[in-house]
Motif scaffolding. Structure first.
Motif, PDB file in Angstrom:
ATOM      1  N   VAL A   1       0.806  -1.223   0.000  1.00 31.05           N
ATOM      2  CA  VAL A   1       0.000   0.000   0.000  1.00 31.05           C
ATOM      3  C   VAL A   1       0.839   1.273   0.000  1.00 31.05           C
ATOM      4  O   VAL A   1       0.330   2.341  -0.319  1.00 31.05           O
ATOM      5  CB  VAL A   1      -1.007   0.036   1.172  1.00 31.05           C
ATOM      6  CG1 VAL A   1      -2.018  -1.094   1.046  1.00 31.05           C
ATOM      7  CG2 VAL A   1      -0.301   0.015   2.518  1.00 31.05           C
ATOM      8  N   ARG A   2       2.111   1.166   0.345  1.00 29.80           N
ATOM      9  CA  ARG A   2       2.995   2.334   0.299  1.00 29.80           C
ATOM     10  C   ARG A   2       3.288   2.764  -1.133  1.00 29.80           C
ATOM     11  O   ARG A   2       3.743   3.867  -1.374  1.00 29.80           O
ATOM     12  CB  ARG A   2       4.294   2.050   1.048  1.00 29.80           C
ATOM     13  CG  ARG A   2       4.074   1.800   2.542  1.00 29.80           C
ATOM     14  CD  ARG A   2       5.331   1.333   3.203  1.00 29.80           C
ATOM     15  NE  ARG A   2       5.725   0.046   2.623  1.00 29.80           N
ATOM     16  CZ  ARG A   2       6.825  -0.604   2.947  1.00 29.80           C
ATOM     17  NH1 ARG A   2       7.664  -0.111   3.825  1.00 29.80           N
ATOM     18  NH2 ARG A   2       7.104  -1.764   2.391  1.00 29.80           N
TER      19      ARG A   2
ATOM     20  N   THR B   1     -17.269   1.569  -2.065  1.00 27.93           N
ATOM     21  CA  THR B   1     -17.062   1.605  -0.616  1.00 27.93           C
ATOM     22  C   THR B   1     -15.623   1.268  -0.275  1.00 27.93           C
ATOM     23  O   THR B   1     -15.073   0.296  -0.788  1.00 27.93           O
ATOM     24  CB  THR B   1     -17.978   0.583   0.093  1.00 27.93           C
ATOM     25  OG1 THR B   1     -19.325   0.803  -0.298  1.00 27.93           O
ATOM     26  CG2 THR B   1     -17.854   0.685   1.603  1.00 27.93           C
ATOM     27  N   MET B   2     -15.040   2.068   0.609  1.00 28.86           N
ATOM     28  CA  MET B   2     -13.725   1.762   1.162  1.00 28.86           C
ATOM     29  C   MET B   2     -13.850   1.782   2.675  1.00 28.86           C
ATOM     30  O   MET B   2     -14.351   2.746   3.253  1.00 28.86           O
ATOM     31  CB  MET B   2     -12.680   2.779   0.734  1.00 28.86           C
ATOM     32  CG  MET B   2     -11.316   2.499   1.356  1.00 28.86           C
ATOM     33  SD  MET B   2     -10.142   3.831   1.069  1.00 28.86           S
ATOM     34  CE  MET B   2      -9.060   3.613   2.473  1.00 28.86           C
ATOM     35  N   ILE B   3     -13.383   0.723   3.300  1.00 34.61           N
ATOM     36  CA  ILE B   3     -13.415   0.614   4.760  1.00 34.61           C
ATOM     37  C   ILE B   3     -11.972   0.512   5.239  1.00 34.61           C
ATOM     38  O   ILE B   3     -11.210  -0.319   4.755  1.00 34.61           O
ATOM     39  CB  ILE B   3     -14.206  -0.629   5.211  1.00 34.61           C
ATOM     40  CG1 ILE B   3     -15.645  -0.538   4.718  1.00 34.61           C
ATOM     41  CG2 ILE B   3     -14.128  -0.793   6.731  1.00 34.61           C
ATOM     42  CD1 ILE B   3     -16.418  -1.821   4.858  1.00 34.61           C
ATOM     43  N   ARG B   4     -11.608   1.357   6.187  1.00 40.40           N
ATOM     44  CA  ARG B   4     -10.265   1.310   6.783  1.00 40.40           C
ATOM     45  C   ARG B   4     -10.391   0.659   8.143  1.00 40.40           C
ATOM     46  O   ARG B   4     -10.980   1.223   9.062  1.00 40.40           O
ATOM     47  CB  ARG B   4      -9.691   2.730   6.906  1.00 40.40           C
ATOM     48  CG  ARG B   4      -8.412   2.818   7.721  1.00 40.40           C
ATOM     49  CD  ARG B   4      -7.250   2.162   6.988  1.00 40.40           C
ATOM     50  NE  ARG B   4      -5.986   2.493   7.625  1.00 40.40           N
ATOM     51  CZ  ARG B   4      -5.221   1.588   8.224  1.00 40.40           C
ATOM     52  NH1 ARG B   4      -5.582   0.337   8.272  1.00 40.40           N
ATOM     53  NH2 ARG B   4      -4.084   1.952   8.774  1.00 40.40           N
TER      54      ARG B   4
ATOM     55  N   ALA C   1      -7.179   5.220  -0.751  1.00 40.88           N
ATOM     56  CA  ALA C   1      -8.339   6.111  -0.910  1.00 40.88           C
ATOM     57  C   ALA C   1      -8.301   6.830  -2.255  1.00 40.88           C
ATOM     58  O   ALA C   1      -9.321   6.912  -2.956  1.00 40.88           O
ATOM     59  CB  ALA C   1      -8.384   7.123   0.235  1.00 40.88           C
ATOM     60  N   GLN C   2      -7.141   7.349  -2.634  1.00 42.01           N
ATOM     61  CA  GLN C   2      -7.016   8.065  -3.901  1.00 42.01           C
ATOM     62  C   GLN C   2      -7.309   7.164  -5.093  1.00 42.01           C
ATOM     63  O   GLN C   2      -8.027   7.548  -6.019  1.00 42.01           O
ATOM     64  CB  GLN C   2      -5.610   8.665  -4.036  1.00 42.01           C
ATOM     65  CG  GLN C   2      -5.351   9.822  -3.110  1.00 42.01           C
ATOM     66  CD  GLN C   2      -6.220  11.013  -3.467  1.00 42.01           C
ATOM     67  OE1 GLN C   2      -6.222  11.488  -4.592  1.00 42.01           O
ATOM     68  NE2 GLN C   2      -6.969  11.494  -2.505  1.00 42.01           N
TER      69      GLN C   2
ATOM     70  N   LEU D   1       0.327   7.068   4.641  1.00 45.12           N
ATOM     71  CA  LEU D   1       0.480   7.142   3.190  1.00 45.12           C
ATOM     72  C   LEU D   1      -0.241   5.980   2.508  1.00 45.12           C
ATOM     73  O   LEU D   1      -0.877   6.157   1.468  1.00 45.12           O
ATOM     74  CB  LEU D   1       1.960   7.154   2.809  1.00 45.12           C
ATOM     75  CG  LEU D   1       2.262   7.271   1.317  1.00 45.12           C
ATOM     76  CD1 LEU D   1       1.701   8.581   0.757  1.00 45.12           C
ATOM     77  CD2 LEU D   1       3.752   7.173   1.076  1.00 45.12           C
ATOM     78  N   GLY D   2      -0.168   4.800   3.106  1.00 47.32           N
ATOM     79  CA  GLY D   2      -0.856   3.638   2.529  1.00 47.32           C
ATOM     80  C   GLY D   2      -2.358   3.844   2.444  1.00 47.32           C
ATOM     81  O   GLY D   2      -2.982   3.586   1.414  1.00 47.32           O
TER      82      GLY D   2
END
Length: 90
Positions: free
Chosen positions: A17-18, A77-80, A67-68, A61-62
């Motif tokens: 994810v970085r 949908t994005m869930i963190r 998200a971007q 940053l990840g």
């Protein structure tokens, strides 16, 4: 409970994810409607002067990269997901 989830578990070896490019390639490969981001360094006690950059890159940053790319790829949908139980123990 994880068995009840019908989805794809992407290992770090496939998508770091970085790297926004890794995230972009992975989302284009799978075209998900929902992304659950569980990547992160979850032990705040490990944040030392020599290691803090990895924690910031992975956690902040990840999440930003995912998200971007989700926005650009029209992911619904994005869930963190954070490791709240680890934070509460410390």
């Amino acid at each position: 409970m994880a068995d009840a989830f019908d989805g794809i578990k992407v290992p770090q070896s496939e998508c770091d994810v970085r790297s926004r490019l890794d995230v972009f390639v992975t989302l284009n490969k799978y075209s998900p409607s929902t992304v659950i981001l569980t990547a992160g360094v979850s032990n705040p006690g490990l944040i030392e002067s020599a290691r803090y950059e990895n924690e910031i890159e992975t956690n902040l940053l990840g999440a930003f990269n995912v998200a971007q790319v989700c926005i650009r790829n029209h992911v619904e949908t994005m869930i963190r997901q954070t490791a709240l139980e680890t934070l509460l123990r410390n």
